[in-house]
Scaffold this motif. Structure first.
Motif, PDB file in Angstrom:
ATOM      1  N   VAL A 294       0.835  -1.200   0.000  1.00 52.24           N
ATOM      2  CA  VAL A 294       0.000   0.000   0.000  1.00 52.24           C
ATOM      3  C   VAL A 294       0.872   1.252   0.000  1.00 52.24           C
ATOM      4  O   VAL A 294       0.618   2.197  -0.747  1.00 52.24           O
ATOM      5  N   ALA A 295       1.915   1.247   0.818  1.00 56.92           N
ATOM      6  CA  ALA A 295       2.831   2.392   0.849  1.00 56.92           C
ATOM      7  C   ALA A 295       3.452   2.618  -0.526  1.00 56.92           C
ATOM      8  O   ALA A 295       3.566   3.765  -0.978  1.00 56.92           O
ATOM      9  N   ALA A 296       3.817   1.553  -1.204  1.00 53.63           N
ATOM     10  CA  ALA A 296       4.399   1.676  -2.548  1.00 53.63           C
ATOM     11  C   ALA A 296       3.366   2.240  -3.527  1.00 53.63           C
ATOM     12  O   ALA A 296       3.692   3.096  -4.353  1.00 53.63           O
ATOM     13  N   MET A 297       2.107   1.771  -3.430  1.00 58.96           N
ATOM     14  CA  MET A 297       1.051   2.276  -4.309  1.00 58.96           C
ATOM     15  C   MET A 297       0.839   3.774  -4.118  1.00 58.96           C
ATOM     16  O   MET A 297       0.622   4.504  -5.078  1.00 58.96           O
ATOM     17  N   LEU A 298       0.896   4.216  -2.851  1.00 56.20           N
ATOM     18  CA  LEU A 298       0.638   5.612  -2.527  1.00 56.20           C
ATOM     19  C   LEU A 298       1.895   6.480  -2.611  1.00 56.20           C
ATOM     20  O   LEU A 298       1.827   7.692  -2.441  1.00 56.20           O
ATOM     21  N   ARG A 299       3.025   5.819  -2.824  1.00 49.71           N
ATOM     22  CA  ARG A 299       4.334   6.497  -2.894  1.00 49.71           C
ATOM     23  C   ARG A 299       4.630   7.271  -1.618  1.00 49.71           C
ATOM     24  O   ARG A 299       5.015   8.437  -1.648  1.00 49.71           O
TER      25      ARG A 299
ATOM     26  N   HIS B 114      -3.731   7.688  13.428  1.00 52.86           N
ATOM     27  CA  HIS B 114      -4.556   8.887  13.552  1.00 52.86           C
ATOM     28  C   HIS B 114      -5.893   8.763  12.826  1.00 52.86           C
ATOM     29  O   HIS B 114      -6.622   9.744  12.717  1.00 52.86           O
ATOM     30  N   GLY B 115      -6.202   7.566  12.313  1.00 52.28           N
ATOM     31  CA  GLY B 115      -7.482   7.346  11.654  1.00 52.28           C
ATOM     32  C   GLY B 115      -7.573   7.934  10.261  1.00 52.28           C
ATOM     33  O   GLY B 115      -8.665   8.151   9.751  1.00 52.28           O
ATOM     34  N   ARG B 116      -6.431   8.218   9.653  1.00 54.46           N
ATOM     35  CA  ARG B 116      -6.407   8.721   8.273  1.00 54.46           C
ATOM     36  C   ARG B 116      -5.952   7.583   7.372  1.00 54.46           C
ATOM     37  O   ARG B 116      -5.585   6.522   7.843  1.00 54.46           O
TER      38      ARG B 116
ATOM     39  N   VAL C  80      -3.555  -5.657   7.296  1.00 52.86           N
ATOM     40  CA  VAL C  80      -3.694  -5.789   5.847  1.00 52.86           C
ATOM     41  C   VAL C  80      -4.730  -4.783   5.362  1.00 52.86           C
ATOM     42  O   VAL C  80      -5.496  -4.223   6.154  1.00 52.86           O
ATOM     43  N   TYR C  81      -4.734  -4.561   4.069  1.00 57.99           N
ATOM     44  CA  TYR C  81      -5.679  -3.642   3.436  1.00 57.99           C
ATOM     45  C   TYR C  81      -6.348  -4.365   2.278  1.00 57.99           C
ATOM     46  O   TYR C  81      -5.683  -5.089   1.537  1.00 57.99           O
ATOM     47  N   ARG C  82      -7.651  -4.169   2.105  1.00 55.40           N
ATOM     48  CA  ARG C  82      -8.332  -4.685   0.913  1.00 55.40           C
ATOM     49  C   ARG C  82      -8.002  -3.754  -0.245  1.00 55.40           C
ATOM     50  O   ARG C  82      -8.059  -2.522  -0.116  1.00 55.40           O
ATOM     51  N   ALA C  83      -7.684  -4.335  -1.388  1.00 58.20           N
ATOM     52  CA  ALA C  83      -7.341  -3.535  -2.574  1.00 58.20           C
ATOM     53  C   ALA C  83      -8.478  -2.581  -2.925  1.00 58.20           C
ATOM     54  O   ALA C  83      -8.244  -1.421  -3.262  1.00 58.20           O
ATOM     55  N   GLY C  84      -9.719  -3.039  -2.819  1.00 60.80           N
ATOM     56  CA  GLY C  84     -10.868  -2.194  -3.121  1.00 60.80           C
ATOM     57  C   GLY C  84     -10.976  -0.991  -2.192  1.00 60.80           C
ATOM     58  O   GLY C  84     -11.337   0.103  -2.627  1.00 60.80           O
TER      59      GLY C  84
ATOM     60  N   GLU D 277      -8.260   1.533  -3.298  1.00 68.80           N
ATOM     61  CA  GLU D 277      -8.662   2.212  -4.529  1.00 68.80           C
ATOM     62  C   GLU D 277      -9.790   3.215  -4.266  1.00 68.80           C
ATOM     63  O   GLU D 277      -9.793   4.310  -4.817  1.00 68.80           O
ATOM     64  N   HIS D 278     -10.734   2.840  -3.407  1.00 64.08           N
ATOM     65  CA  HIS D 278     -11.832   3.748  -3.055  1.00 64.08           C
ATOM     66  C   HIS D 278     -11.283   4.997  -2.355  1.00 64.08           C
ATOM     67  O   HIS D 278     -11.705   6.111  -2.651  1.00 64.08           O
ATOM     68  N   TRP D 279     -10.357   4.791  -1.429  1.00 67.13           N
ATOM     69  CA  TRP D 279      -9.756   5.911  -0.706  1.00 67.13           C
ATOM     70  C   TRP D 279      -9.045   6.860  -1.678  1.00 67.13           C
ATOM     71  O   TRP D 279      -9.176   8.078  -1.565  1.00 67.13           O
ATOM     72  N   ILE D 280      -8.324   6.302  -2.636  1.00 65.96           N
ATOM     73  CA  ILE D 280      -7.627   7.126  -3.642  1.00 65.96           C
ATOM     74  C   ILE D 280      -8.648   7.901  -4.467  1.00 65.96           C
ATOM     75  O   ILE D 280      -8.491   9.104  -4.698  1.00 65.96           O
TER      76      ILE D 280
END
Length: 71
Positions: free
Chosen positions: A23-28, A40-42, A55-59, A62-65
């Motif tokens: 996820v960190a790599a996806m978000l750079r 902090h809930g962000r 873990v994070y769900r890919a969906g 993507e929704h957050w982005i």
């Protein structure tokens, strides 16, 4: 690809579980930044599978982005 198979492929992708490193790599961003956002809930919604296992769900990622795309 028929519609039913396409829908199933999309659902499988949305349910795929990603590690924080991915996820960190996806978000750079750095892993510490992602961890700070989580504290902090962000950031994208995460799933805690144990004390030190997140873990994070890919969906969800993507929704957050998409929600932050202000075009």
């Amino acid at each position: 690809m028929p519609t039913r198979q396409r829908r199933k492929a999309i659902m499988n992708h949305e349910e795929e579980l990603l590690k924080p490193r991915e996820v960190a790599a996806m978000l750079r961003i750095s892993l510490p930044t992602l961890a700070r956002w989580r504290q902090h809930g962000r950031g994208p919604h995460c799933i805690r599978l144990g004390y030190n296992h997140v873990v994070y769900r890919a969906g969800d990622v993507e929704h957050w982005i998409t929600q932050r795309d202000h075009r």
